[in-house]
Every structure is written in structure tokens, then in C-alpha cells.
Design a protein around this motif. Structure first.
Motif, PDB file in Angstrom:
ATOM      1  N   UNK A 101      -6.520   4.723   0.299  1.00 22.36           N
ATOM      2  CA  UNK A 101      -6.928   3.613  -0.253  1.00 22.36           C
ATOM      3  C   UNK A 101      -6.433   2.260  -0.559  1.00 22.36           C
ATOM      4  N   UNK A 102      -5.213   3.014  -0.910  1.00 21.45           N
ATOM      5  CA  UNK A 102      -4.071   1.892  -1.420  1.00 21.45           C
ATOM      6  C   UNK A 102      -3.371   1.264   0.347  1.00 21.45           C
ATOM      7  N   UNK A 103      -3.903   1.480   1.364  1.00 21.63           N
ATOM      8  CA  UNK A 103      -3.447   0.956   2.295  1.00 21.63           C
ATOM      9  C   UNK A 103      -5.040  -0.127   2.716  1.00 21.63           C
ATOM     10  N   UNK A 104      -5.650   0.386   2.530  1.00 28.31           N
ATOM     11  CA  UNK A 104      -6.867   0.320   3.273  1.00 28.31           C
ATOM     12  C   UNK A 104      -6.652  -1.037   2.121  1.00 28.31           C
ATOM     13  N   UNK A 105      -6.856  -1.553   1.034  1.00 28.45           N
ATOM     14  CA  UNK A 105      -6.555  -2.225   0.833  1.00 28.45           C
ATOM     15  C   UNK A 105      -5.768  -3.787   0.639  1.00 28.45           C
ATOM     16  N   UNK A 106      -4.919  -3.183   0.875  1.00 28.74           N
ATOM     17  CA  UNK A 106      -3.763  -4.031   1.805  1.00 28.74           C
ATOM     18  C   UNK A 106      -3.976  -4.752   2.951  1.00 28.74           C
ATOM     19  N   UNK A 107      -4.562  -3.574   4.156  1.00 26.22           N
ATOM     20  CA  UNK A 107      -5.149  -3.953   4.470  1.00 26.22           C
ATOM     21  C   UNK A 107      -6.188  -5.560   4.541  1.00 26.22           C
ATOM     22  N   UNK A 108      -7.318  -5.597   3.682  1.00 28.12           N
ATOM     23  CA  UNK A 108      -8.397  -5.880   3.524  1.00 28.12           C
ATOM     24  C   UNK A 108      -7.597  -7.246   2.723  1.00 28.12           C
ATOM     25  N   UNK A 109      -6.489  -6.967   1.941  1.00 31.37           N
ATOM     26  CA  UNK A 109      -5.786  -8.713   1.710  1.00 31.37           C
ATOM     27  C   UNK A 109      -4.625  -9.152   2.361  1.00 31.37           C
ATOM     28  N   UNK A 110      -4.473  -8.417   3.242  1.00 30.99           N
ATOM     29  CA  UNK A 110      -4.020  -8.504   4.794  1.00 30.99           C
ATOM     30  C   UNK A 110      -4.429 -10.194   5.282  1.00 30.99           C
ATOM     31  N   UNK A 111      -5.693  -9.474   5.518  1.00 31.20           N
ATOM     32  CA  UNK A 111      -7.105 -10.145   6.018  1.00 31.20           C
ATOM     33  C   UNK A 111      -7.010 -11.891   5.274  1.00 31.20           C
ATOM     34  N   UNK A 133      -5.831 -16.064   8.252  1.00 29.25           N
ATOM     35  CA  UNK A 133      -7.308 -16.423   8.938  1.00 29.25           C
ATOM     36  C   UNK A 133      -7.366 -16.286  11.044  1.00 29.25           C
ATOM     37  N   UNK A 134      -5.447 -16.266  11.201  1.00 24.00           N
ATOM     38  CA  UNK A 134      -6.203 -15.593  12.464  1.00 24.00           C
ATOM     39  C   UNK A 134      -6.288 -13.991  12.676  1.00 24.00           C
ATOM     40  N   UNK A 135      -5.627 -13.677  12.336  1.00 25.61           N
ATOM     41  CA  UNK A 135      -6.448 -11.810  12.273  1.00 25.61           C
ATOM     42  C   UNK A 135      -7.399 -11.581  11.533  1.00 25.61           C
ATOM     43  N   UNK A 136      -8.392 -12.494  10.408  1.00 25.24           N
ATOM     44  CA  UNK A 136      -9.287 -12.290  10.013  1.00 25.24           C
ATOM     45  C   UNK A 136     -10.962 -12.799  10.964  1.00 25.24           C
ATOM     46  N   UNK A 137     -10.178 -13.959  11.628  1.00 24.80           N
ATOM     47  CA  UNK A 137     -11.224 -14.125  12.535  1.00 24.80           C
ATOM     48  C   UNK A 137     -11.580 -13.140  14.089  1.00 24.80           C
ATOM     49  N   UNK A 138     -10.128 -12.755  13.817  1.00 22.63           N
ATOM     50  CA  UNK A 138     -10.220 -11.556  15.054  1.00 22.63           C
ATOM     51  C   UNK A 138     -10.537 -10.476  14.502  1.00 22.63           C
ATOM     52  N   UNK A 139     -10.132  -9.940  13.539  1.00 18.54           N
ATOM     53  CA  UNK A 139     -11.560  -8.680  12.888  1.00 18.54           C
ATOM     54  C   UNK A 139     -13.393  -9.035  12.256  1.00 18.54           C
ATOM     55  N   UNK A 140     -13.071 -10.630  12.564  1.00 15.85           N
ATOM     56  CA  UNK A 140     -14.865 -10.806  12.842  1.00 15.85           C
ATOM     57  C   UNK A 140     -15.225 -10.536  13.886  1.00 15.85           C
ATOM     58  N   UNK A 141     -14.207 -10.700  15.302  1.00  9.91           N
ATOM     59  CA  UNK A 141     -14.910 -10.719  16.611  1.00  9.91           C
ATOM     60  C   UNK A 141     -15.751  -9.806  16.896  1.00  9.91           C
ATOM     61  N   UNK A 142     -14.830  -8.221  15.991  1.00  9.23           N
ATOM     62  CA  UNK A 142     -15.057  -7.075  16.567  1.00  9.23           C
ATOM     63  C   UNK A 142     -16.468  -6.068  16.052  1.00  9.23           C
ATOM     64  N   UNK A 159       0.372  -1.107   0.120  1.00 10.95           N
ATOM     65  CA  UNK A 159       0.067   0.404  -0.246  1.00 10.95           C
ATOM     66  C   UNK A 159       0.776   1.084  -0.039  1.00 10.95           C
ATOM     67  N   UNK A 160       2.129   1.080   0.595  1.00 10.27           N
ATOM     68  CA  UNK A 160       2.855   2.148   0.711  1.00 10.27           C
ATOM     69  C   UNK A 160       3.761   2.679  -0.725  1.00 10.27           C
ATOM     70  N   UNK A 161       3.908   1.399  -1.125  1.00 11.00           N
ATOM     71  CA  UNK A 161       4.815   0.983  -1.975  1.00 11.00           C
ATOM     72  C   UNK A 161       3.744   2.245  -3.293  1.00 11.00           C
ATOM     73  N   UNK A 162       2.680   1.599  -3.393  1.00 12.48           N
ATOM     74  CA  UNK A 162       1.467   1.840  -4.206  1.00 12.48           C
ATOM     75  C   UNK A 162       2.025   3.955  -4.545  1.00 12.48           C
ATOM     76  N   UNK A 163       1.439   4.047  -3.153  1.00 12.85           N
ATOM     77  CA  UNK A 163       1.028   5.628  -3.330  1.00 12.85           C
ATOM     78  C   UNK A 163       2.587   6.571  -2.840  1.00 12.85           C
ATOM     79  N   UNK A 164       3.883   5.905  -2.772  1.00 10.81           N
ATOM     80  CA  UNK A 164       5.209   6.770  -2.897  1.00 10.81           C
ATOM     81  C   UNK A 164       5.245   5.730  -4.766  1.00 10.81           C
TER      82      UNK A 164
END
Lengths: 315, 511
Positions: A292-302, A306-315, A241-246
Motif C-alpha cells: 500500500x505504501x508503494x502504491x501511495x508513493x507511486x500515486x504521489x509521484x504521478x 505532470x509528464x508521467x501523469x499524462x502518460x498514465x492518463x493515456x493508458x 514507500x520502501x522506507x515506510x515498510x522497512x
């Protein structure tokens, strides 16, 4: 997946509003007379008298209170009107749109190539740490990180354009014009990705779930790519995400060496010429793209973790 | 297993290189050019969308797209352009220009007096008109079927020369139809038709087969704007382009050995060390003279700038017939110290000053550093600041500086020095950075508007320059040289004044 995306989109308007204040105020804080800088950008050696300068100041809309100028500019931006450039006197949206198209293609191709080269290189190096392949790829990675663009770009031109004569040294237009700039821009992110993926993969290969996968008798190739590499990619996606903007706005050196009409050169020229509408709109667009690039990167990361995804789903 | 992976990785990397090579086949715009096609790399992109009230107007002139009523000959005299003759009428404020017959614009419409009135009326009416017609009460009207009358507020002897300014290019009436800037696509009269514009990146010109004069040398020209000098040199060396202007001096030998014809010629520009005379220490003539003596201009030109400039003895250099071409003397450190001592400066009271300059021209910080060293030998301490010109300008114009290293064209947008001599050095000049004010100098400049004789005008220009040197208004440091390189191309004619078409005479010799 929509939930996390929406959650991250919510603060976007507020951040953009804050960015608009910075984008508006910063170029005015540099000092100097904006009108004279604009006139000098149009006619390099002109020294207009006060009457001409005053007329042009009024024409540029710089003669009223600054707060009023900001409100008018923001209102126009909200209506989709980015204004007219002070120097070229053409719509900013046209100037920026054309440059963004060029830089977008350059950035996309460079990051794509970096991913294609860097990720497999990192995974393969991690397979046998300390081995010949690992050492070779690490050396290449260090070179990719250490050699600056202003050295690599002329070197590639000398080898492929002047020496071998198979690629153009400058210009923009055909696919052949993409090759050397993309190679130059891809070198650093590819090397960084390879190093990150290697380190992360080595770490993941020692984790319980990988040992379990091996104990279940899964083929090593599947263990490596599906269970280790996938998780190791999370470190790269967060950086992408950072690279896209940079790269989108910061590839000035490459754009200058290869004569490419991208966003970096447009904004650099605009800053030097105090072309406020171009600087303001360009800054705002780059901030938006970075977010937007940062957000997309975070979503792809999720999606990858799977662990981070489950953690996000619990919020 | 690892061996197979290694093989795949190597294959992938090789694939990228092969792809690169394949993509390059036939993709080089210049090297594989068809007979009569040229690709050129130019230094300055059209920052203002080819507007005539910007430097882009001169760019259209040098491309051979737009033309003016007059041009200038090798003796820097006005010569026929779109006007074949001109005369001052009984009313000395009015000049009558007779238009060339049979000229058509690129859109097919004829050149008429009304078309000229529309074009020049438009440029005279913009917010910041070009210097060639600014503040002179310029008016234009048709005069019969084949002429126009140009009137100024006061009698003006250089109106024909003013009309050669690239900012006064004449386009077809259709170009001025809309509210926006005049359209430059297919509306000029020159030997090349501007066919395509790709922003500040490139443009395509095609030969005007109906041109009234000598036809252009190439059927089609791709103009690439490449701001980086090293990139232009590499493009020329690689064969991407056949002609490039503004080459870095460090690359010239390498280019020559690669078969490039390199031309070095004078430019109408002076790098000047301006000294603030509105305050001490430079309000004292002796201190200014000491600075002049301490700076070794031949060394700066030959060694510091590696021959990329000629040492300046005067404001004007070899680019103009009235310029001083004899080199200035070298440094006289003892003489400088003696003058400083007379002015009260010495070891007990050392002189410490600030020198400002800007980095937009790469030679400026280099020269500032060398000048700092030279002045140190004479006992003058210099603190150099390299900053943004736009931020520095209000300070220097207000007199809040000591020394300012500036680079300035000494001609206006036409081949006359009155504008620079007035704005930069008269007491009320709008760009009088060094705050020089001399009744004798102003009286000399005041004579210029009344002098019609070319030789006498030149004498006055030279006299004004000598007065500036005698009063040590600043140190005229160097005159940077222009460079251009061509490969497989003939016909390049150096134009020190920058007011004549550059591209039309070029034609390929290697096709």
C-alpha cells in the motif's frame, strides 16, 4: 487519480495470497521442534518430556497435516481472526496492533523529520553546487548514511541523556521518549533524501522547462521550488514507500537500544520463539503495508510529475 | 540569498535540538521522581503475559506481587510464606499447610483454604504444569478453616520447598473466574499491587498498604523491561532508573565512578561443554578427560569473560550451599596430550571434532572461540558452529554432535537440584544431551525421593556432582555471575537462587 490507484490495487489480493504461503511456510522451514521452542520461550530452562510436549503440540494445533493447518489459518485470517500467540497466549491482533501503533508513530515521525530536513537541504545544496553550503550538507549527508544506528543511538543517549540530562535514555510513553529514537531513525533517510534531491535538482535545473521559466522572468525562488524541486521530489517519493515498510518492521536496533515495544522486537522475539501465529500475521501485515505504501508513493509521484501523469492518463 | 538560507537551515536544526531539550524537561521518569517513587529496569520482559506456567510466575514473585505458601531462607530451607507452618501427616504422602491468618488479596477478598485450592488446582491442571509439581501426582484439598492438604503419588520430602516456586503463586479466586488466563491485576497478596500492565514494555506497582508483613519501601514503582544490557546501564547512568539488573561487565567500572552501587553475586547457572558419549571419540573416558585438562577455566572466567563469571570446578557453584567454591586447576596441556596418546590420538592421527553453540547468550560464541584455541594447543582440531538453538536441539538430543556448549540453570523452579540431576544426567533423562549413562549415578539419584534430611540431600547433590566430574561427562566451564546496580536506592539484597522478592526492600535515599 482514482484510476491509477485502482489499477495498482487489483493485484493486491493475489500478492497477499502468495505472501501468506511464504509467511506460513518460512518459519516452518527453519528447523527444530516448534513446541519445544515455544515451551522454552515460556520457561527458559525447562526440558519437558515427550508426554507434555505431545499435549502442548495438540493444544497449539500443530499435530495435523501442514496443509490443513494452512487452510485453517488462512480461513481465520480472512475472517479477521489472526489467532492466539503461542507464547503469550493473547490475541495476535492485540499484540500486533499495539506494536504497530508504536512503530507507526515512530516511522511517521522519523520520515516526517527526514523529509523536513533532507528535502530542503538537498534543494539548497543544489542551488550552488560546490559551494560552502553544498559541501557542508554533503559531508553531513555522508555521515548520516555512513554512521550505523547502533553507533548513533548510544551516542545520542550519551550526549542528551547521560551528558546533558535533558532527555530520557530509554522508555516509551511521552513525547520526550520519541525524540532520540526519531533522530536516530531519521538520520539515514534524511541524508539519503538530501543526496537524491540535490542530484535530481541539479539535473532538473538544466532542463528546458526551467530555462523557459527563467526566460519568462519568474523569480529564482519560484523557479527553484516550484519547477525544479517539485520534479526532483519524485525520486524521494518512490523511495519513501520502501522506507515506510522497512522502518515499520525493521527498526529492531533502535527499538532494542531505547526499549521501545515496536513491531521489530515483537517479530524478532516471535521468530526466535517460533511463535508462528505472530510471525505469520506480522509478515502478512508488513507485506500489505509495504504494498500500500508503494502504491501511495507511486500515486504521489504521478501527482508531482505532470509528464508521467499524462502518460498514465493515456493508458 | 544563500547566507539567508544557511541561517534558516541552521535555525531549523537548532529548533529540533531545542524542541528535544524542552520535551525532555520533567519527562524523565526516574530523575524527577516524587518521594517514594522508583523506576527500575529489569532484564526479562513478561513473555507469557505473567502466566504462572511460565517464567513470568517467578517474575511476579520477584516484583513482590504474588506470594507462595512457602519461601526460602538464607540457608535455602523452606520458610513461612502464606503458610505459617507445615507437617507431614501420618500418611507420608500428605503434607498439611496451615495458612496465615488475616491475609487479604489485593481485591479485598480473604485468603482461605478454598482460595488456595482454586489457585493451585488451576496451575496443576494446565497442559504443561510447572516442574515443581509436574509428574508427582499433585493433589490439593481444603483441610478445615485454616489449612490445606497436599498429597503426592509417592512420599515426597521436599513438598514444602516445592511450594516456594514462583510458578505456584496464589491469586484471588476472582482471578480464575474466566476461561482466559488468570488475571494478575490487583489479585495478588504481596507487598506490591500490580496496578497497570503495558504489555512487555512496562508495569506499574503501588504499595499494598494492607500488607500482612513488612511494607514495601516505595509508594509506587514503574518497572521498565529493557532487554538490552547496555541500555539498562545507560539508563542507570542517566538517572532514568534507580535500579537495574543484569549489567554488562564492561560498564561496571564506569557505573561505579558515576556513583552507582554495583553488586556482583553468584547465579545458579553453569556453562557446560557437553561431550557426546554415545559415539567416538567421547565414548572414551580418556578423551573426555583430555578435553577437561586442556581447557583453562580460570583463564576463561578471568580473562575471556573479564571476570563476569567464576571458574567452575563442579556442576554446582557458590549460589547453593552444596556448591563447590574452590577454583578448578588451570590447563594441563601435557597431561591432555598424554591421555590423547593413550586413546590413540596424536600427530599421526589428529583428533578433529565439531563444537556447536548458540548466540542468544553473547558469552557463548566468545567462549567457544577461546575453547577452540585451548584445545588446539593440545592437538585437538575444533570446528565451531554458532547456530540457532531450536534447530540444534533435536540433533544434539539424538546424539548427532560431538561437543555442545550449553548454558543451563542447575536448579528447577524451586531451590532443589533433583530435577536437573535427573533430566540432564540419568540414563532416561529427558534432557540428557551428553548421553551419559551410569548405573552408579542413577542409583544415587534414585535415593533422593526418600531422603528427608536436608543435610543428607545436599550431601547427595554434592556426591552426584562429584561423580559427574569423575566420569568427565562434560567440562563444567564457568558459573556466570549476576549483577545489579542501584543509585539513590538502598535495601537491595542479592538473591542467587532467584526465588525471593527483589523490589519490596528497595527504597529511595535521595528523595
Amino acid at each position: 487519480m482514482l484510476g491509477p490507484l485502482l489499477r495498482r490495487l487489483l493485484p493486491l489480493p493475489l500478492v497477499l495470497l502468495a505472501a501468506s504461503v511464504v509467511a506460513f511456510a518460512l518459519p516452518r522451514m527453519i528447523g527444530g521442534d516448534v513446541t519445544r521452542a515455544v515451551l522454552r520461550a515460556r520457561v527458559a530452562s525447562d526440558a519437558p518430556g515427550p508426554e507434555v510436549t505431545a499435549r502442548v503440540t495438540a493444544e497449539l494445533g500443530l499435530d495435523g497435516p501442514v496443509v490443513g493447518q494452512y487452510v485453517r489459518w488462512l480461513g481465520a485470517v480472512l475472517r479477521g481472526d489472526l489467532g492466539i500467540g503461542f507464547v503469550a497466549r493473547t490475541p495476535v491482533i492485540d499484540q500486533l496492533g499495539s506494536a504497530l501503533g508504536v512503530s507507526g508513530l515512530l516511522t511517521g515521525a522519523a520520515l516526517g523529520l527526514a523529509a523536513v530536513l533532507g528535502i530542503p537541504a538537498g534543494v539548497l545544496a543544489a542551488r550552488c553546487p560546490g559551494g560552502l553550503l553544498d559541501r557542508g550538507l554533503s559531508a553531513a549527508g555522508v555521515a548520516g548514511i555512513a554512521v550505523p544506528e547502533f553507533v548513533l543511538a548510544p551516542w545520542l543517549v550519551l550526549v542528551f541523556a547521560v551528558g546533558a540530562g535533558v532527555l530520557p535514555a530509554i522508555g516509551w510513553g511521552g513525547p520526550q521518549h520519541l525524540v532520540l529514537p526519531v533522530l536516530t531513525l531519521a538520520a539515514y533517510p534524511a541524508a539519503l533524501a538530501a543526496q537524491l534531491v540535490r542530484a535530481e535538482t541539479i539535473d532538473v535545473l538544466g532542463r528546458d522547462h526551467v530555462r523557459l521559466a527563467r526566460a519568462k522572468g519568474l523569480p529564482e525562488r519560484r523557479v527553484l521550488w516550484r519547477h525544479a524541486a517539485r520534479l526532483a521530489l519524485t525520486s524521494v517519493t518512490s523511495l519513501s514507500g520502501m522506507f515506510v515498510a522497512g522502518l515499520l518492521g525493521g527498526a529492531v536496533v533502535v527499538e532494542t537500544v531505547f526499549g521501545i515495544p515496536g513491531v521489530g522486537r515483537l517479530l524478532l522475539d516471535a521468530v526466535l520463539a517460533r511463535d508462528l501465529p505472530v510471525v505469520q500475521a506480522g509478515t502478512l501485515v508488513l507485506v500489505a503495508v509495504a504494498m500500500v505504501a508503494g502504491m501511495v508513493a507511486e500515486v504521489v509521484q504521478l501527482a508531482l510529475d505532470p509528464v508521467a501523469h499524462d502518460r498514465e492518463a493515456d493508458r | 540569498m544563500p547566507r539567508r538560507r544557511v541561517a534558516r537551515l541552521v535555525a531549523a536544526m537548532a529548533g529540533v535540538v531545542v524542541l528535544a531539550a524542552c520535551a525532555g524537561q520533567g519527562g524523565r521518569t526516574g530523575a524527577a521522581g516524587t518521594d517514594g517513587e522508583l523506576t527500575v529496569a529489569l532484564q526479562f520482559p513478561p513473555r507469557a503475559a505473567y502466566a504462572f506456567d511460565a517464567d513470568d510466575g517467578a517474575r511476579l514473585q520477584s516484583l513482590g506481587v504474588a506470594e507462595t505458601l512457602t519461601t526460602v531462607d538464607d540457608a535455602v530451607q523452606p520458610a513461612p510464606g502464606l503458610a505459617t507452618s507445615w507437617e507431614q501427616t501420618a500418611d507420608p504422602r500428605t503434607w498439611r499447610f496451615v495458612l496465615r491468618q488475616g491475609v487479604t488479596f489485593h481485591d479485598g477478598s480473604p485468603l482461605t483454604p478454598d482460595a488456595v485450592v482454586t489457585a493451585l488446582g488451576h496451575i496443576a491442571g494446565v497442559t504443561a504444569p510447572p516442574r515443581s509439581i509436574r509428574g508427582i501426582g499433585f493433589e490439593i484439598a481444603a483441610d478445615g478453616a485454616d489449612a490445606v492438604r497436599i498429597t503426592t503419588a509417592e512420599p515426597d520430602p521436599v513438598v514444602p520447598l516445592r511450594m516456594s516456586s514462583g510458578n505456584l503463586g496464589i491469586l484471588a479466586p476472582a482471578a480464575y473466574a474466566g476461561e482466559a488466563q488468570p488475571s494478575v491485576i490487583r489479585t495478588g497478596t504481596g507487598p506490591y499491587v500490580l496496578d497497570t500492565v503495558n504489555g512487555t514494555d512496562s508495569a506499574v506497582l503501588v504499595r499494598n498498604e494492607d500488607y500482612w508483613g513488612t511494607k514495601a519501601g516505595a509508594a509506587r514503582v514503574t518497572v521498565r523491561y529493557v532487554p538490552d544490557p547496555q541500555s539498562r546501564a545507560l539508563a542507570l547512568q542517566a538517572g532514568d532508573v534507580q535500579f537495574a539488573e543484569g549489567l554488562p561487565v564492561a560498564s561496571l567500572d564506569q557505573l561505579r565512578s558515576a556513583g552507582v552501587d554495583v553488586a556482583e553475586y553468584p547465579g545458579a547457572r553453569t556453562i557446560e561443554l557437553l561431550l557426546n558419549q554415545s559415539a567416538a571419540p567421547f565414548s572414551d573416558l580418556r578423551v573426555r578427560q583430555a578435553v577437561t585438562k586442556a581447557i583453562d577455566r580460570p583463564v576463561l572466567a578471568a580473562q575471556v569473560l573479564s571476570g563476569a563469571a567464576a571458574p567452575a570446578a563442579d556442576l554446582f557453584g557458590a549460589a547453593v550451599p552444596w556448591g563447590e567454591t574452590a577454583p578448578p586447576p588451570g590447563a594441563d596441556v601435557d597431561g591432555a596430550k598424554a591421555l590423547l596418546a593413550e586413546a590413540g590420538y596424536g600427530p599421526g592421527r589428529p583428533l578433529q571434532v565439531r563444537l556447536w553453540t548458540f548466540p542468544n547468550r553473547p558469552e557463548m560464541p566468545v567462549l567457544a572461540g577461546a575453547i577452540q584455541s585451548m584445545l588446539a594447543r593440545a592437538g585437538i582440531g575444533v570446528e565451531v558452529t554458532v547456530g540457532d538453538y531450536a534447530a540444534q536441539e533435536p540433533e544434539v538430543l539424538a546424539g548427532r554432535f560431538d561437543m555442545y556448549l550449553n548454558s543451563r540453570s542447575y536448579l528447577s523452579d524451586h531451590a532443589d537440584a533433583t530435577s536437573t540431576l535427573t533430566s540432564d544426567y540419568t540414563c532416561g533423562g529427558s534432557y540428557n544431551i551428553d548421553h551419559y549413562c551410569s548405573a552408579a549415578y542413577d542409583a544415587l539419584i534414585d535415593r533422593l525421593p526418600t531422603v528427608t534430611d536436608t543435610a543428607e540431600r545436599r550431601q547427595l547433590f554434592a556426591e552426584a556432582a562429584r561423580l559427574l566430574t569423575a566420569d568427565a561427562v562434560g567440562v563444567m566451564v564457568v558459573h556466570p555471575l549476576n549483577t545489579a546496580g542501584s543509585r539513590g536506592v538502598s535495601g537491595f539484597r542479592p538473591d542467587p537462587l532467584g526465588v525471593r522478592p527483589v523490589l519490596p526492600p528497595l527504597s529511595r535515599t535521595d528523595a
